[in-house]
Structures are given as C-alpha cells and as structure tokens.
Design a protein around this motif. Structure first.
Motif, PDB file in Angstrom:
ATOM      1  N   PRO A 346      46.449  51.207  30.572  1.00  0.00           N
ATOM      2  CA  PRO A 346      45.942  51.700  29.287  1.00  0.00           C
ATOM      3  C   PRO A 346      44.418  51.596  29.156  1.00  0.00           C
ATOM      4  O   PRO A 346      43.824  52.320  28.366  1.00  0.00           O
ATOM      5  CB  PRO A 346      46.650  50.810  28.259  1.00  0.00           C
ATOM      6  CG  PRO A 346      46.968  49.562  28.999  1.00  0.00           C
ATOM      7  CD  PRO A 346      47.214  49.967  30.428  1.00  0.00           C
ATOM      8  N   VAL A 347      43.814  50.721  29.939  1.00  0.00           N
ATOM      9  CA  VAL A 347      42.355  50.604  29.910  1.00  0.00           C
ATOM     10  C   VAL A 347      41.732  51.724  30.741  1.00  0.00           C
ATOM     11  O   VAL A 347      40.836  52.438  30.281  1.00  0.00           O
ATOM     12  CB  VAL A 347      41.898  49.216  30.422  1.00  0.00           C
ATOM     13  CG1 VAL A 347      40.379  49.135  30.475  1.00  0.00           C
ATOM     14  CG2 VAL A 347      42.456  48.108  29.547  1.00  0.00           C
ATOM     15  N   ARG A 349      42.923  54.504  31.369  1.00  0.00           N
ATOM     16  CA  ARG A 349      43.153  55.745  30.618  1.00  0.00           C
ATOM     17  C   ARG A 349      41.980  56.067  29.686  1.00  0.00           C
ATOM     18  O   ARG A 349      41.644  57.219  29.472  1.00  0.00           O
ATOM     19  CB  ARG A 349      44.439  55.546  29.805  1.00  0.00           C
ATOM     20  CG  ARG A 349      44.821  56.673  28.915  1.00  0.00           C
ATOM     21  CD  ARG A 349      45.956  56.211  28.003  1.00  0.00           C
ATOM     22  NE  ARG A 349      46.369  57.282  27.150  1.00  0.00           N
ATOM     23  CZ  ARG A 349      47.218  58.228  27.522  1.00  0.00           C
ATOM     24  NH1 ARG A 349      47.733  58.209  28.716  1.00  0.00           N
ATOM     25  NH2 ARG A 349      47.520  59.200  26.678  1.00  0.00           N
ATOM     26  N   GLN A 350      41.359  55.027  29.146  1.00  0.00           N
ATOM     27  CA  GLN A 350      40.243  55.233  28.214  1.00  0.00           C
ATOM     28  C   GLN A 350      38.902  55.371  28.937  1.00  0.00           C
ATOM     29  O   GLN A 350      38.030  56.114  28.497  1.00  0.00           O
ATOM     30  CB  GLN A 350      40.128  54.058  27.224  1.00  0.00           C
ATOM     31  CG  GLN A 350      41.367  53.791  26.399  1.00  0.00           C
ATOM     32  CD  GLN A 350      41.715  54.935  25.463  1.00  0.00           C
ATOM     33  OE1 GLN A 350      40.868  55.746  25.099  1.00  0.00           O
ATOM     34  NE2 GLN A 350      42.981  55.025  25.073  1.00  0.00           N
ATOM     35  N   GLU A 380      33.337  39.936  36.213  1.00  0.00           N
ATOM     36  CA  GLU A 380      33.616  40.421  34.865  1.00  0.00           C
ATOM     37  C   GLU A 380      34.838  41.343  34.815  1.00  0.00           C
ATOM     38  O   GLU A 380      35.556  41.401  33.818  1.00  0.00           O
ATOM     39  CB  GLU A 380      32.391  41.192  34.331  1.00  0.00           C
ATOM     40  CG  GLU A 380      32.539  41.607  32.887  1.00  0.00           C
ATOM     41  CD  GLU A 380      31.721  42.850  32.499  1.00  0.00           C
ATOM     42  OE1 GLU A 380      31.697  43.164  31.310  1.00  0.00           O
ATOM     43  OE2 GLU A 380      31.120  43.500  33.382  1.00  0.00           O
ATOM     44  N   GLN A 383      38.194  40.450  33.488  1.00  0.00           N
ATOM     45  CA  GLN A 383      38.343  40.305  32.031  1.00  0.00           C
ATOM     46  C   GLN A 383      38.584  41.655  31.362  1.00  0.00           C
ATOM     47  O   GLN A 383      39.001  41.715  30.211  1.00  0.00           O
ATOM     48  CB  GLN A 383      37.072  39.686  31.423  1.00  0.00           C
ATOM     49  CG  GLN A 383      36.790  38.262  31.867  1.00  0.00           C
ATOM     50  CD  GLN A 383      37.726  37.240  31.231  1.00  0.00           C
ATOM     51  OE1 GLN A 383      38.568  37.568  30.400  1.00  0.00           O
ATOM     52  NE2 GLN A 383      37.587  35.987  31.636  1.00  0.00           N
ATOM     53  N   ALA A 384      38.308  42.721  32.097  1.00  0.00           N
ATOM     54  CA  ALA A 384      38.374  44.054  31.488  1.00  0.00           C
ATOM     55  C   ALA A 384      39.794  44.614  31.533  1.00  0.00           C
ATOM     56  O   ALA A 384      40.022  45.747  31.934  1.00  0.00           O
ATOM     57  CB  ALA A 384      37.391  44.990  32.188  1.00  0.00           C
ATOM     58  N   THR A 385      40.743  43.801  31.155  1.00  0.00           N
ATOM     59  CA  THR A 385      42.135  44.208  31.119  1.00  0.00           C
ATOM     60  C   THR A 385      42.835  43.403  30.032  1.00  0.00           C
ATOM     61  O   THR A 385      42.431  42.278  29.749  1.00  0.00           O
ATOM     62  CB  THR A 385      42.841  43.962  32.477  1.00  0.00           C
ATOM     63  OG1 THR A 385      44.134  43.389  32.234  1.00  0.00           O
ATOM     64  CG2 THR A 385      42.076  42.976  33.323  1.00  0.00           C
ATOM     65  N   THR A 386      43.876  43.990  29.459  1.00  0.00           N
ATOM     66  CA  THR A 386      44.612  43.264  28.413  1.00  0.00           C
ATOM     67  C   THR A 386      45.758  42.453  29.001  1.00  0.00           C
ATOM     68  O   THR A 386      46.529  41.858  28.255  1.00  0.00           O
ATOM     69  CB  THR A 386      45.190  44.243  27.369  1.00  0.00           C
ATOM     70  OG1 THR A 386      46.057  45.169  28.036  1.00  0.00           O
ATOM     71  CG2 THR A 386      44.084  44.995  26.655  1.00  0.00           C
ATOM     72  N   LEU A 387      45.895  42.447  30.330  1.00  0.00           N
ATOM     73  CA  LEU A 387      47.005  41.756  30.993  1.00  0.00           C
ATOM     74  C   LEU A 387      48.351  42.269  30.473  1.00  0.00           C
ATOM     75  O   LEU A 387      49.275  41.494  30.244  1.00  0.00           O
ATOM     76  CB  LEU A 387      46.909  40.235  30.804  1.00  0.00           C
ATOM     77  CG  LEU A 387      45.692  39.534  31.421  1.00  0.00           C
ATOM     78  CD1 LEU A 387      45.713  38.040  31.089  1.00  0.00           C
ATOM     79  CD2 LEU A 387      45.656  39.704  32.932  1.00  0.00           C
ATOM     80  N   CYS A 388      48.439  43.582  30.275  1.00  0.00           N
ATOM     81  CA  CYS A 388      49.662  44.142  29.695  1.00  0.00           C
ATOM     82  C   CYS A 388      50.807  44.191  30.686  1.00  0.00           C
ATOM     83  O   CYS A 388      51.967  44.284  30.301  1.00  0.00           O
ATOM     84  CB  CYS A 388      49.408  45.528  29.108  1.00  0.00           C
ATOM     85  SG  CYS A 388      49.478  46.888  30.296  1.00  0.00           S
ATOM     86  N   ALA A 390      51.703  46.514  32.835  1.00  0.00           N
ATOM     87  CA  ALA A 390      52.285  47.811  33.195  1.00  0.00           C
ATOM     88  C   ALA A 390      52.102  48.085  34.690  1.00  0.00           C
ATOM     89  O   ALA A 390      52.950  48.707  35.336  1.00  0.00           O
ATOM     90  CB  ALA A 390      51.651  48.930  32.372  1.00  0.00           C
ATOM     91  N   HIS A 402      48.978  41.298  37.509  1.00  0.00           N
ATOM     92  CA  HIS A 402      48.734  40.468  36.320  1.00  0.00           C
ATOM     93  C   HIS A 402      48.332  39.053  36.736  1.00  0.00           C
ATOM     94  O   HIS A 402      47.328  38.513  36.276  1.00  0.00           O
ATOM     95  CB  HIS A 402      49.994  40.474  35.447  1.00  0.00           C
ATOM     96  CG  HIS A 402      49.988  39.482  34.333  1.00  0.00           C
ATOM     97  ND1 HIS A 402      50.175  38.133  34.536  1.00  0.00           N
ATOM     98  CD2 HIS A 402      49.802  39.642  33.002  1.00  0.00           C
ATOM     99  CE1 HIS A 402      50.121  37.509  33.365  1.00  0.00           C
ATOM    100  NE2 HIS A 402      49.889  38.402  32.425  1.00  0.00           N
ATOM    101  N   LEU A 406      44.716  37.109  36.366  1.00  0.00           N
ATOM    102  CA  LEU A 406      44.618  35.817  35.675  1.00  0.00           C
ATOM    103  C   LEU A 406      44.002  34.768  36.604  1.00  0.00           C
ATOM    104  O   LEU A 406      43.149  33.975  36.185  1.00  0.00           O
ATOM    105  CB  LEU A 406      46.015  35.395  35.202  1.00  0.00           C
ATOM    106  CG  LEU A 406      46.107  34.184  34.286  1.00  0.00           C
ATOM    107  CD1 LEU A 406      45.166  34.305  33.091  1.00  0.00           C
ATOM    108  CD2 LEU A 406      47.546  33.994  33.808  1.00  0.00           C
ATOM    109  N   ARG A 409      40.352  35.139  36.748  1.00  0.00           N
ATOM    110  CA  ARG A 409      39.718  34.546  35.561  1.00  0.00           C
ATOM    111  C   ARG A 409      39.594  33.043  35.747  1.00  0.00           C
ATOM    112  O   ARG A 409      38.580  32.443  35.416  1.00  0.00           O
ATOM    113  CB  ARG A 409      40.544  34.868  34.308  1.00  0.00           C
ATOM    114  CG  ARG A 409      40.536  36.342  33.960  1.00  0.00           C
ATOM    115  CD  ARG A 409      41.360  36.640  32.714  1.00  0.00           C
ATOM    116  NE  ARG A 409      41.342  38.081  32.434  1.00  0.00           N
ATOM    117  CZ  ARG A 409      41.829  38.633  31.324  1.00  0.00           C
ATOM    118  NH1 ARG A 409      42.378  37.881  30.385  1.00  0.00           N
ATOM    119  NH2 ARG A 409      41.782  39.934  31.148  1.00  0.00           N
TER     120      ARG A 409
END
Lengths: 482, 251
Positions: A346-347, A349-350, A380, A383-388, A390, A402, A406, A409
């Motif tokens: 989803p990231v 995608r944007q 960096e 960090q540019a992911t929501t850890l969703c 998918a 995922h 993590l 990080r």
C-alpha cells in the motif's frame, strides 16, 4: 564482427538514435529523504493513478493465475528450494562455475559494483565492442553499468520496451518487472514522436512498432548482448532468462558475444527445481503460466552449431550478497525478483519505486537497500512501511518481509542509527508508561489537553505536538456530531 | 478480581492506551455489549500499553519496560479471557510478547497471558445466537475494514462480519479495499504524514463509491486514522468501532 554488420543492410537506425540517451548514474538515496522522494511522485497524480492501476491489475492476474491450484504447497516447496540453495550457496556456486566452464563459458566474479563495471568495460575494450544491446537487468542497475560502458565508448541500447523508454527519458526503472509502470502512454507517445521527428499515432501498437523497428537494427548490428539472468542452474552451468518480448532471446543469441551479469544468489541446485520456481516467478510477476520466451544460455556456440554467440561471459555479482549468508537477513537472498510484493504494497502504491532511492522499491527494496547500501545510507527505508504484512502473504518464496523489516528497525536501534530525539522520546515514554500511576496521570493530562483543544469533539488545531498528525487529519476524540 | 464468578461467564477487558487517551468510548461500548449479553466483566486497574509503538519501531527495551507493567496487571492468577478491543494490541500480546519477554523472568507469565488474550469481535462471534436473541437493530449500510494485524497475524476475518450480521436492518457491503492498509502504521503515521494520509484517501474513495453510512473496524488505531481524515475532509461516512456499532444496535 564487422562482417555481421555488413550483412545487415536494411533500415538504418532512425535519426536521433545514433547516440542513446544517457541514463542518470547518481542515485538519490544519499542526497534526499524518503519523504522528499515520495513527494515527487505524489505530486504527479497521473503517475499515482498509473501505479495504482498497474499494480492492482498485476496483483489480480497473480491471484487469478493460481485459482484452483495448491498454491500454498507450491510456495512452501519453493521456499525450501531457495532456503536450501542459499544455505549451500558456496557449494552450488562452485558447481555452477565448474559446469559453465566445461561448456566454454568464461566466468568472472565481481566482489562489488565497481569491479562489475570494470570487468564488463574490460571485456568491451578487449573485444573492441562499440555497440551493445541490453535486455532488462536489475543487477546492471545496481552497478550503473550503462555509464561505465559509455565511459569506454560503447553505445548501449536497452531493448526491453520499458527499459528502452526509461533510457530515452533519462529515467530509472520504477518496478522490477514493469520498469515504466509509473509512466503513461501519453508520455511515451510524446517521447517517441520526438525521437521519430514526427507525430506518431498515440496507440500502443504504433508506438511499439516504432521502437521495434529501430531495435531490430540495433540487434543486427550489435557487437555484444548484455543480459541479466533469472536463474543459474548449478547442475548444468546454464543461465536461464524469462522475457516476453523476444528481446532477451535476441540479446543472448544474436550478437557474437553474450555477457550476462547475474547476482550470485540466483543459483538453483537442479534443473528440475524450475518446475517449482518458474511457474511461481512468472505467475507472481505477470500472472502468466509461463512467459513467451524462456531462454537457456548454455555456453558459446559449439562446433557445428548454426547460431549462438561465439563467446559467452558470465559476471557473477556479489555486491553485498555473501555478507548476508548465515546471518539474520539471509532470507532476503531467497528473492527471485518477481515484483509481487511491490504490487500489493500500500505504500509503494502511493509513492512508486523511485521513492526508495535506489534500484529496488517496495517491501523487498526496503529490505535489500539497507542491506546492500548500509544502514547509514538507507536504514530509513525500513521505517517507510506500515508493517501491514500484505507482502508476506504474496511472496512466492515466503520471505518473511515483515519480520526482516522489523529486524532492520531493531538493528538501527542497536547500532545507534536512530535519531537522538527518537531515542529520548521512547526512553521518556518508557519511564512514564511503565509505571501505572504515572501512566494514569499522563493519560489524564493528555485527555484534558485534547478536550481543551477540541471543538465539537474534534481536534484540528495545528499545535506543535500534534502537527504531524493534524496537518492532514483531525483527531476525533468525542462522538462526532451527525 | 471477584471470586464469586460462579456459573456466569466472566471476562477481563484491557482498554489499551489508545482507548485510555483517544477512544474511551470503545471500552465503554464493549462493556455495554457484554452487559447486554449478561457477561461479567472487569477492567484490571493498572494496565498501561502493550508496548507495540516501541516494539514496532525497533526499540525492544522501552517496549519491554512498558509491556511488563501491563503484563503484571493482567496476570491475576485467573484463567479468565482477556478481551482486547483492538486487533493489533491483541496480536502484540498474543504473538509478540513471548518473543519480547523471551529469556526474562516474565517469560512464563507472557505465555500465560498470550493464551488468555482474545480479540473482542472473535469473542463476540461465539455469542451470535445470544446476540440475535437480544434483537439488535440498526438501519445502516456498513463497510468493514480488516485491520492488518488482525487479518494477517491473527487471521481473523469472518468473526467481526458474523457479529455485524446479527443486527437487523444492517446491510454489510464488502469493500474492494477492505484488506488494504489504512496508512496508520503506528509511528509511520507521524513519520510520513503525507503518505499516510494518501493511503487513507485510497480507502475513503472506496467507501464513498460504495455509498456506505458507517465504516466499522476492530482497531482503534485504524479508526483514529480513517475518522480523522474523514473529519478533516468532511466525508459523510462515520468510522466507528464494532463495539460502538453493536452498543448502538442494542440500545
């Protein structure tokens, strides 16, 4: 080699093609932040629309491809094969080199990017190569191969249609499978019309035909073809390449010299492993059961054979890969570069592929880039992911993206790459929220402050503490009036 | 902890930190639903946060320190289910605490709590017959947002839908983007606000196209994100927790 050229006759390269456009060499990774790069793509609504549509389409094709199959069992089988291959990489690589050399392939080993550039440039200089056709290769993007060859006077023609556009635009590929996913047909129309010197019909067929005509001539007159490789088969010493446009087959078999630049992690132990990996690569890449072309390069032309290159070189690219063996990030080497994780992210995608600042975008890019380029330069990205998650669910070889993100990080934290203000904030937070009484006091203060800031149950004030939230959002703290 | 639980079903409720600061209504509404079902409930007094904001940012030390306080508050010696009105906090406690506390004196307690913790809607889904008897009713067109950790870590997808289907007059619409991340992502929402908001907009466009009245989810984090963006944009869709919608339907 000149004999080949004279035989060609026919259409010369269209005017304006004599010198291929230059591709930018510098990556933006070190000079800009993810947010800055993302903003660039997000400022182009057409690009965002194109990325969203293309990735949705690709993801739907992949889903449809495996309906009615035991997809999960196939993925699990693939995971095991990749895990085994990577766990025993030195042995399989030795076996591959041994088999390839028996077939007459000249094998080179590039420890890093500059070595890869130097080796390929040297081959070109030694063999008096001045014109190269190139099929799509992400490894060549890693080492910025084109600029290295231009520096020694080689004209390079990218022959994958997408890469051809990328090169002519002075752009970078935005996706591992679909390099111009972030571009629209109108942009390609404008570009090709400028190259042709007259207005071309704005239709995919006509635009493709334009590129094809010129590329055909480039294929026939090239001194060498440079390709990547999707798999190295240890058992046979072969390089396997999947393409849909036929350009890969021409690149690897028509010019007198074939040079393949392949990451060392692409090794598969046996030919029969392809029965598992090939349908997963093509199914997750393009939704196809099999690509239009699957080319196997098994050394140079042998005596009595009517075609094929007279020389075959393979440059094995390490560039940060062997350093991952045996470590907590080894699974990143299982990747077969299908692009499926980019399609569902989803990231991505944007923001598209360029936001990741280097060669690979999306979840696998956020993992590989810090690993290959270092935490300092690219930490960096994790960090540019929501850890969703998918990406985990779609990866054909079940890389735990995922968890790798993590762990990156965590590594940032352990190695002291976390900004001081963030460390202090979390340390303070822990001091207060590990004590129930202080927690209660702090939450009471927070609630009181939010109530004071709220109008009709909604906080929209751009107070300094909430600025990053309230710039684009409210904080709904009470029941929203209907 | 009351020891006179007897034959009555009883649970503990962990409101979570977002529940304590922003979404207080969620735990209250969960309690109203439990009341209607005749299920005894109790909020442990000293819970704080599950540690997820730090854990998911890679800061295990601070995460452990904070999670330990909540662990102690939840570890009351009972076997009562601990209901959490948040998929991602449930996931943190159920799946990640064991790793977080591995090799520490709290390891055993973390395993104990992990076994007890339950995501609210999956617990309520075991009471759909009882819910139906209470004749919940609300004439609304509802879309459900599958929050990422609940869907992909806990693998809970049907349970919240089964709960919503007990409501007479409620029309449940499957959104094309129901499984796509809302862009919250904890600290991600503050690190990359523009990307985060753009991700929310993708979901909101889909909700508007589907003409839903209410977006329901089981994660206060996602709801804070989606409700916050819709409030700012003036989007005519309410975003509420499943507990809130059920409490309204039972009122």
């Amino acid at each position: 080699m000149s004999a080949t050229r004279e035989d060609v006759g026919g259409t010369p390269l269209p005017p304006g093609w004599a010198k291929p456009a230059h591709q930018p060499d510098a990556f933006e990774l070190t000079t800009t932040t993810f947010a800055e790069r993302a903003a660039k793509t997000m400022a182009r609504p057409f690009a965002r629309g194109a990325i969203a549509n293309a990735t949705d389409h690709a993801a739907a094709l992949t889903t449809a491809r495996f309906v009615g199959t035991d997809h999960e069992a196939l993925r699990e089988e693939a995971r095991k094969i990749r895990a085994h291959a990577i766990a025993n990489l030195p042995d399989y690589l030795d076996q591959w080199i041994d088999q390839a050399e028996r077939k007459g392939t000249i094998v080179h080993y590039a420890a890093d990017e500059s070595e890869a550039r130097r080796i390929v440039a040297q081959i070109c200089t030694d063999q008096q190569i001045t014109r190269v056709v190139k099929s799509k290769s992400m490894a060549s993007e890693e080492v910025s191969l084109n600029s290295a060859l231009e520096a020694v006077g080689v004209d390079i023609y990218e022959t994958d249609l997408g890469e051809f556009v990328v090169q002519a635009m002075g752009d970078r590929p935005g996706h591992v499978i679909a390099p111009i996913l972030h571009r629209t047909k109108d942009e390609v129309h404008e570009l090709f019309s400028a190259m042709a010197g007259h207005e071309l019909p704005n239709e995919a067929e006509a635009l493709t035909a334009f590129a094809r005509e010129g590329l055909r001539h480039a294929f026939l007159t090239a001194d060498a073809g440079i390709s990547g490789g999707n798999f190295l088969i240890a058992e046979t010493g072969d390089v396997l390449l999947v393409t849909n446009e036929g350009n890969g087959r021409l690149t690897t078999s028509l010019p007198p010299i074939h040079i393949a630049l392949v990451g060392i992690e692409k090794v598969l132990p046996r030919r029969r492993d392809l029965a598992v990996l090939l349908p997963l690569l093509t199914g997750h890449g393009t939704g196809q059961q099999i690509t239009t072309y699957v080319s196997v390069s098994a050394g140079p032309r042998r005596q009595g054979e009517p075609d094929g290159p007279e020389q075959m070189h393979v440059v094995l690219l390490d560039a940060g890969r062997s350093a991952l063996l045996g470590g907590e990030f080894e699974e990143a080497l299982h990747c077969i570069r299908c692009g499926a994780c980019q399609n569902v992210c989803p990231v991505y995608r944007q923001v598209g592929g360029h936001a990741y600042g280097w060669v690979y975008g999306g979840p696998i890019g956020a993992v590989l880039t810090p690993l290959f380029r270092g935490q300092e330069e690219a930490g960096e990205l994790a960090q540019a992911t929501t850890l969703c998650g998918a990406c985990d669910d779609v990866c054909p070889v079940k890389i735990p993206l995922h968890d790798l993100l993590l762990n990156l990080r965590r590594r940032s934290d352990a190695e002291g790459h976390v900004p001081r203000h963030e460390q202090v904030a979390f340390a303070l937070w822990a001091q207060v929220w590990s004590r129930p009484l202080l927690y209660r006091a702090s939450t009471a203060v927070a609630r009181g402050s939010l109530r004071a800031l709220a109008r009709n149950g909604v906080v929209s004030a751009k107070s300094p503490l909430l600025r990053r939230w309230t710039a684009g959002r409210d904080l709904v703290v009470g029941k929203r009036p209907r | 902890m009351p020891d006179d639980v007897g034959m009555t079903a009883a649970v503990q409720l962990f409101p979570t930190c977002i529940g304590d600061v922003v979404a207080q209504q969620t735990a209250t509404d969960a309690e109203r639903v439990l009341d209607a079902l005749g299920i005894d409930h109790h909020r442990p007094s000293a819970t704080t946060c599950c540690g997820q904001p730090a854990y998911n940012s890679g800061h295990d030390g601070p995460a452990r320190a904070v999670a330990k306080a909540t662990l102690k508050a939840l570890d009351d010696g009972s076997d009562l289910p601990i209901l959490v009105p948040s998929g991602s906090c449930t996931s943190m406690v159920r799946l990640h605490w064991r790793e977080l506390f591995h090799g520490t004196p709290e390891a055993e307690a973390a395993t104990r709590i992990a076994r007890r913790v339950r995501e609210l809607s999956s617990y309520l889904a075991e009471h759909t017959d009882a819910l139906r008897e209470l004749k919940p009713s609300l004439a609304v067109r509802v879309g459900y947002h599958d929050s990422c950790h609940m869907l992909r870590e806990l693998r809970i997808k049907e349970a919240p839908r089964e709960v919503l289907q007990t409501v007479a007059g409620l029309e449940l619409v499957e959104l094309d983007s129901s499984e796509r991340c809302c862009g919250f992502g904890g600290t991600f929402s503050g690190r990359y606000p523009d990307v985060s908001v753009a991700m929310a907009d993708t979901k909101i466009d889909d909700m508007v196209a589907a003409k839903i009245d209410v977006l329901v989810s089981s994660d206060p984090g996602c709801l804070m994100q989606l409700a916050g963006r819709m409030s700012r944009q003036g989007t005519p869709v309410r975003a509420v927790h499943l507990a809130t919608l059920m409490a309204e339907a039972l009122a």
